[in-house]
Write a protein that holds these residues in place. Structure first.
Motif, PDB file in Angstrom:
ATOM      1  N   ALA A 284       0.670  -1.374  -0.056  1.00  0.00           N
ATOM      2  CA  ALA A 284      -0.094  -0.242  -0.468  1.00  0.00           C
ATOM      3  C   ALA A 284       0.811   1.679   0.237  1.00  0.00           C
ATOM      4  O   ALA A 284       0.671   2.345  -0.856  1.00  0.00           O
ATOM      5  CB  ALA A 284      -0.930   0.151   1.381  1.00  0.00           C
ATOM      6  N   TYR A 285       1.778   1.214   0.810  1.00  0.00           N
ATOM      7  CA  TYR A 285       2.846   3.017   1.083  1.00  0.00           C
ATOM      8  C   TYR A 285       3.216   2.867  -0.360  1.00  0.00           C
ATOM      9  O   TYR A 285       3.891   3.554  -0.764  1.00  0.00           O
ATOM     10  CB  TYR A 285       3.863   2.507   1.990  1.00  0.00           C
ATOM     11  CG  TYR A 285       4.666   3.360   2.016  1.00  0.00           C
ATOM     12  CD1 TYR A 285       4.363   4.024   2.919  1.00  0.00           C
ATOM     13  CD2 TYR A 285       6.444   3.830   1.953  1.00  0.00           C
ATOM     14  CE1 TYR A 285       4.935   5.587   3.306  1.00  0.00           C
ATOM     15  CE2 TYR A 285       6.815   4.899   1.917  1.00  0.00           C
ATOM     16  CZ  TYR A 285       6.369   5.606   3.017  1.00  0.00           C
ATOM     17  OH  TYR A 285       7.090   6.852   3.373  1.00  0.00           O
ATOM     18  N   ASN A 286       3.595   1.774  -1.398  1.00  0.00           N
ATOM     19  CA  ASN A 286       4.670   1.389  -2.374  1.00  0.00           C
ATOM     20  C   ASN A 286       3.467   1.955  -3.738  1.00  0.00           C
ATOM     21  O   ASN A 286       3.444   3.259  -4.233  1.00  0.00           O
ATOM     22  CB  ASN A 286       5.142   0.225  -3.238  1.00  0.00           C
ATOM     23  CG  ASN A 286       5.438   0.349  -4.304  1.00  0.00           C
ATOM     24  OD1 ASN A 286       5.183   0.175  -4.903  1.00  0.00           O
ATOM     25  ND2 ASN A 286       6.855   1.319  -4.276  1.00  0.00           N
ATOM     26  N   GLY A 287       2.097   0.954  -3.530  1.00  0.00           N
ATOM     27  CA  GLY A 287       1.589   1.277  -4.902  1.00  0.00           C
ATOM     28  C   GLY A 287       0.167   2.165  -4.362  1.00  0.00           C
ATOM     29  O   GLY A 287      -0.721   2.400  -5.118  1.00  0.00           O
ATOM     30  N   GLY A 288      -0.025   2.747  -3.449  1.00  0.00           N
ATOM     31  CA  GLY A 288      -1.255   3.068  -3.191  1.00  0.00           C
ATOM     32  C   GLY A 288      -2.511   2.587  -2.311  1.00  0.00           C
ATOM     33  O   GLY A 288      -2.820   1.055  -2.643  1.00  0.00           O
ATOM     34  N   GLU A 289      -2.803   2.958  -1.233  1.00  0.00           N
ATOM     35  CA  GLU A 289      -3.527   1.851  -0.164  1.00  0.00           C
ATOM     36  C   GLU A 289      -4.902   1.658  -0.627  1.00  0.00           C
ATOM     37  O   GLU A 289      -5.749   0.586  -0.182  1.00  0.00           O
ATOM     38  CB  GLU A 289      -3.412   2.966   0.913  1.00  0.00           C
ATOM     39  CG  GLU A 289      -4.449   3.948   0.399  1.00  0.00           C
ATOM     40  CD  GLU A 289      -3.590   4.788   1.123  1.00  0.00           C
ATOM     41  OE1 GLU A 289      -3.520   6.150   1.781  1.00  0.00           O
ATOM     42  OE2 GLU A 289      -2.101   5.054   0.281  1.00  0.00           O
ATOM     43  N   GLY A 290      -5.161   2.562  -1.696  1.00  0.00           N
ATOM     44  CA  GLY A 290      -7.526   2.398  -1.965  1.00  0.00           C
ATOM     45  C   GLY A 290      -6.553   1.076  -3.546  1.00  0.00           C
ATOM     46  O   GLY A 290      -7.423   0.809  -3.249  1.00  0.00           O
ATOM     47  N   ARG A 291      -6.013   1.582  -3.978  1.00  0.00           N
ATOM     48  CA  ARG A 291      -5.795   0.005  -4.792  1.00  0.00           C
ATOM     49  C   ARG A 291      -5.628  -1.178  -4.073  1.00  0.00           C
ATOM     50  O   ARG A 291      -6.527  -2.219  -4.382  1.00  0.00           O
ATOM     51  CB  ARG A 291      -4.420   0.098  -5.478  1.00  0.00           C
ATOM     52  CG  ARG A 291      -4.405  -0.974  -6.754  1.00  0.00           C
ATOM     53  CD  ARG A 291      -3.752  -0.726  -7.482  1.00  0.00           C
ATOM     54  NE  ARG A 291      -2.795  -1.949  -8.663  1.00  0.00           N
ATOM     55  CZ  ARG A 291      -3.489  -2.227  -9.379  1.00  0.00           C
ATOM     56  NH1 ARG A 291      -4.220  -1.293  -9.983  1.00  0.00           N
ATOM     57  NH2 ARG A 291      -3.130  -3.534 -10.453  1.00  0.00           N
TER      58      ARG A 291
END
Length: 495
Positions: A284-291
């Motif tokens: 989530a930190y790298n790719g986005g928590e929403g995704r």
């Protein structure tokens, strides 16, 4: 039997038991079996956990000098392990990887204590490390005593028998070895500011190092192509959510303490959202928590490596998670990988300038003092992130420097030839010739329409980098350097 001899005996017996385990579990490889009754598998796992605890009890007894009692406990432990391994091979649905992880964990323990005592032959000559953060390479043993448990999950359980993490370990130990060493040195000088933020949130220091090593290598002023900034590479909007704002023209994403505080809060927020699944949190930190939340849904127990998750992620995120974990593991266990971090006295100090000087000038006059072949420019910048390294600071100004350099500054940078040389180089005049006059004078300002996903950092870089974020923000009266899609910005012309 001596303490060290008993440990060698334990390791040998455990290694033999591991071979028995591998043979017992081999029969399940490639087999497709029905889902087992939950009670039978749970009972086997309980026996495995009890055997593991008994093994560690035996090692504690050995340290206490009770070798006879330790041998009895060890025999019982290994009998339990062998029995559970054999039964696992014959029990449909029993996860042999879980048994492999326990053996991998126990075999890695040089003295059986994952959380911490040194082995008898470990070098403990370095200084002790107070929780407020006096750092030193000799303090690695103390770092190993720091929190290694994350919400009940041991880091070893995320490392053992994991192909992507082992591949990342090889990269850090080969092609990225220099990067890892630089990150370690940079972190030691920043540790006094960053580690207390993580410690206060109950997070392991190794995780902080792993993220920082992967994100910036400990370069406080790092900025990515996507606009992520600082030692822990916060995007502008995410940083704003955690209190990283503009303070008198300074973006606090570049502040080591503030960045570590925000990162610790973010990690804890995401651990809560993902039921303490560290791998999903890092993704989530790298790719986005929403995704990640859309991919995971309500099943927060799902593995990061589940094809339904792993297969939907970008290659960057697939690599990022094991690379962070691998760097964290090496921070804790360098000796297990034939790795030796340099000794660094990272305790911070300060100086009051006796004569005006820039950080660049101080770098020249400090030279390679205290066996720093690459010089002190990066460290001085990291410790004084708000200062322009080329801007002279007046006499009387206070600067942060490593405490070990306080006497060096007094000896080299106040009087004598080195500050004179540094000043002469810094104030060198470079001839400037006017460009040929064009038919018509160019417009000193260009205009740019902000697109979706743009950041002010990216816009400035895209247009040649001939201006700064601060200059563009002032020209357009931007608050907190925030831009919106469709907004028309004025930019200084690079011509």
């Amino acid at each position: 039997m001596s303490y060290r001899g008993a440990l060698r005996s334990f390791r040998l017996m455990l290694g033999v038991a591991a071979l028995v385990l591998l043979a017992a579990c081999a029969s399940t490889n490639g087999a497709v079996t029905p889902k087992p009754p939950a009670a039978s598998v749970t009972a086997l796992y309980g026996q495995l956990d009890q055997a593991s605890r008994s093994y560690e009890t035996a090692l504690q007894q050995t340290r206490a000098g009770d070798t006879q009692g330790a041998q009895k406990t060890l025999d019982t432990s290994l009998d339990q392990l062998r029995d559970a391994a054999a039964r696992c091979g014959a029990t449909p649905g029993c996860d042999s990887q879980r048994f492999f992880s326990v053996f991998d964990h126990l075999l890695r323990l040089k003295d059986g204590s994952f959380i911490g005592d040194q082995t008898p032959d470990e070098d403990t000559s370095g200084p002790s490390l107070p929780s407020t953060g006096q750092a030193g390479a000799g303090s690695l043993a103390e770092a190993q005593r720091s929190v290694t448990l994350l919400r009940g999950h041991q880091l070893s359980e995320l490392i053992a028998m994991n192909g992507p993490v082992k591949a990342a370990l090889e990269m850090w130990l080969t092609q990225w070895r220099g990067n890892l060493m630089d990150a370690y040195v940079n972190y030691q000088f920043l540790r006094q500011q960053m580690w207390p933020q993580y410690e206060g949130e109950g997070l392991p220091e190794a995780l902080l190092f792993g993220i920082m090593a992967k994100e910036s290598g400990g370069k406080v002023h790092a900025v990515s192509r996507s606009g992520a900034a600082g030692p822990l590479q916060f995007m502008y909007a995410t940083g704003l959510r955690f209190g990283l704002t503009d303070q008198d023209g300074f973006d606090t994403r570049f502040d080591p303490a503030e960045s570590a505080r925000a990162n610790a809060e973010y990690i804890n927020e995401q651990l809560k959202a993902f039921n303490d699944n560290l791998e999903l949190t890092l993704a989530a930190y790298n790719g986005g928590e929403g995704r990640m939340r859309r991919l995971v849904g309500d099943n927060t127990a799902v593995s990061f490596y589940d094809p339904r998750i792993y297969g939907q992620l970008s290659q960057e995120t697939r690599d990022y998670v094991p690379e962070v974990l691998a760097a964290a593991w090496l921070f804790l266990h360098p000796d297990s990988y034939n790795l030796r971090f340099p000794r660094v006295d990272g305790q911070q100090g300060n100086i009051t300038l006796k004569r005006s000087a820039s950080l660049s000038e101080l770098t020249v006059c400090l030279g390679s003092a205290n066996d720093m072949p690459q010089g002190w420019f990066r460290t001085l910048r990291n410790l004084n992130p708000r200062l322009d390294p080329q801007q002279q600071q007046p006499a009387g100004a206070t600067l942060r420097i490593p405490k070990s350099l306080e006497k060096v500054y007094a000896a080299r940078c106040v009087d004598g030839p080195w500050p004179i040389l540094a000043s002469d180089l810094h104030n060198a005049v470079v001839p400037v010739f006017p460009s040929p006059s064009p038919a018509s004078a160019p417009d000193p300002v260009v205009r740019y329409t902000v697109r979706r996903g743009d950041t002010l950092t990216g816009i400035v870089r895209k247009h040649g980098g001939c201006s700064s974020e601060g200059e563009v923000a002032r020209m357009n009266n931007l608050k907190f350097n925030h831009v919106k899609a469709g907004q028309v910005l004025k930019l200084p012309s690079c011509r």
